[in-house]
Each structure stands twice: as structure tokens, then as C-alpha cells.
Design an enzyme around this catalytic site. Structure first.
Site, short mmCIF file in Angstrom:
data_model
loop_
_atom_site.label_atom_id
_atom_site.label_comp_id
_atom_site.label_asym_id
_atom_site.label_seq_id
_atom_site.Cartn_x
_atom_site.Cartn_y
_atom_site.Cartn_z
N LYS A 151 0.84 -1.21 0.00
CA LYS A 151 0.00 0.00 0.00
C LYS A 151 0.87 1.25 0.00
O LYS A 151 0.61 2.20 -0.74
CB LYS A 151 -0.93 0.00 1.21
CG LYS A 151 -2.07 -1.00 1.11
CD LYS A 151 -2.92 -0.97 2.39
CE LYS A 151 -4.07 -1.96 2.30
NZ LYS A 151 -4.90 -1.92 3.53
N SER B 223 -0.86 0.82 6.02
CA SER B 223 -1.28 -0.02 7.14
C SER B 223 -2.29 -1.05 6.66
O SER B 223 -3.09 -0.78 5.77
CB SER B 223 -1.90 0.87 8.23
OG SER B 223 -2.19 0.11 9.37
N ASP B 224 -2.23 -2.23 7.26
CA ASP B 224 -3.20 -3.26 6.94
C ASP B 224 -3.44 -4.06 8.21
O ASP B 224 -2.55 -4.19 9.05
CB ASP B 224 -2.68 -4.18 5.84
CG ASP B 224 -3.77 -5.12 5.34
OD1 ASP B 224 -4.64 -4.65 4.59
OD2 ASP B 224 -3.77 -6.30 5.73
N GLN B 225 -4.66 -4.58 8.35
CA GLN B 225 -5.00 -5.28 9.58
C GLN B 225 -5.78 -6.56 9.29
O GLN B 225 -6.61 -6.59 8.39
CB GLN B 225 -5.86 -4.36 10.45
CG GLN B 225 -6.19 -4.93 11.81
CD GLN B 225 -7.05 -3.97 12.61
OE1 GLN B 225 -8.19 -3.70 12.27
NE2 GLN B 225 -6.49 -3.42 13.67
N GLY C 60 -0.24 -4.35 10.35
CA GLY C 60 1.02 -4.06 9.68
C GLY C 60 1.13 -2.56 9.51
O GLY C 60 0.14 -1.89 9.20
#
Length: 196
Positions: free
Chosen positions: A53, A69-71, A106
């Protein structure tokens, strides 16, 4: 300002979290495929996606510090998806009753000009109360959390489903660990307080 901040997200929740830093920032939608690779562990997935991203910013910007960011939510070793409807949400929340769900977020800061990225993973645990079917149905009707991984919104009424939260930064549960983000920005010689 020498390093404009760029948020690689169209999420209103992430944008409102980043506003806590009291600094201007640009946003864009990274528009990447978020499908997990075959046999990819949840940790590997959020690490890869948060960095992908952030790196997607090169299509839109020539310089800046990009925040990606990733979750994912993980329960019994399985990645939890979005329920998409009430029936699935009831199934998910019934499974979680009295159990612990781990959220992995992340976080990547990517310097476009230097082509340098630093990425980390911030874990956060949610311990669910023992819930009745009536409580679960009432929650689903009230908040309709059908586009949220794990079938709840911790920043809303979902807080009533929990017995305990375990983690370093409650912001990470909403999708952007600000304590770690501040630390990562410092590694790129960007001091949030000095820019006030």
C-alpha cells in the site's frame, strides 16, 4: 515542510487517527489486491500488504513519507474476514464468546525519494465477554458491523462485547498504531512534535 506525510488509505478511521498528530497530510487509495497468497501466514500477509500500500504512492507522488497499514483479525490460527451479512456476523461473534481474538496491524513508512521502507507488525488482543445470542443479535441490529473484520467496531458499541483489551496502543485496534508510527517517523528523521 520538508517531508509531506501521505496516508495510503481511504479509510475515514485511519484518517481521523492520523489527524491526532496535528499535521497536514495527503491521502490516496492504494487500490491493491489484498488476497492472501497460498499458505501465507497472517503476519506475512499484513506485512506485505502494508508495504505494498505504501509503495503504491509512487504512482501519485514524487516524494514524501508514505504511511501504509493493513490489519487482520486472527482466531484459532485462521484469518477472519468481513461477515458481509447478519447471519455470518452472528456465527463469528458466537465463536468469539468467552474467547480471545488477536488483531495484527502491519505498519509501513516508505520514503519515496530514498526508496526506503521500514515495516513492523503490532499485535493487539481482544478478550470477549461470554455473550448470549440475544446480546449478539441486539449488537448486530444496532451497529450492523458487516464490513468489519471480526464483526464489530471497537470504536463504537462493539466495546460492550469485550471483557478486556491487551496491547500497547488502543489506536492499533482501529487500524493505525500511532505510538509505533511516531517511532518509525523518528527513524526517518521526522519529529512530529518538532513540526507543530
Amino acid at each position: 515542510m520538508k517531508h509531506p506525510l501521505i496516508l495510503a488509505s481511504s479509510s475515514p478511521f485511519r484518517q481521523s487517527l492520523l489527524q491526532k498528530f496535528n499535521l497536514p497530510f495527503s491521502t490516496f487509495s492504494p487500490d491493491i489486491d489484498e488476497t492472501a497468497l497460498p499458505n501465507e501466514a497472517p503476519e506475512q500477509l499484513v506485512y506485505r500488504l502494508s508495504e505494498s500500500k505504501a509503495r503504491a504512492a509512487v504512482k501519485h507522488f514524487d516524494q514524501g513519507l508514505v504511511i501504509g497499514s493493513d490489519q487482520v483479525a486472527v482466531f484459532n490460527g485462521q484469518i477472519l474476514g468481513k461477515p458481509h451479512n447478519k447471519e455470518n456476523a452472528i456465527v463469528q461473534l458466537s465463536l468469539f464468546s468467552g474467547q480471545t481474538v488477536t488483531f495484527l496491524t502491519g505498519l509501513c513508512v516508505y520514503d519515496i525519494a530514498a526508496n526506503k521502507a521500514k515495516t513492523l507488525i503490532e499485535p493487539f488482543e481482544v478478550v470477549f465477554k461470554t455473550l448470549t445470542l440475544e446480546q449478539i443479535e441486539a449488537y448486530c441490529d444496532a451497529e450492523q458491523p458487516y464490513n468489519c473484520a471480526g464483526s464489530f467496531k471497537s470504536e463504537g458499541l462493539g466495546i460492550c462485547l469485550f471483557e478486556k483489551l491487551n496491547g500497547d496502543d488502543p489506536n492499533s485496534l482501529i487500524g493505525l498504531p500511532l505510538i509505533k508510527l511516531n517511532q518509525l517517523l523518528t527513524e526517518f528523521d521526522f519529529d512530529v512534535l518538532a513540526h507543530q
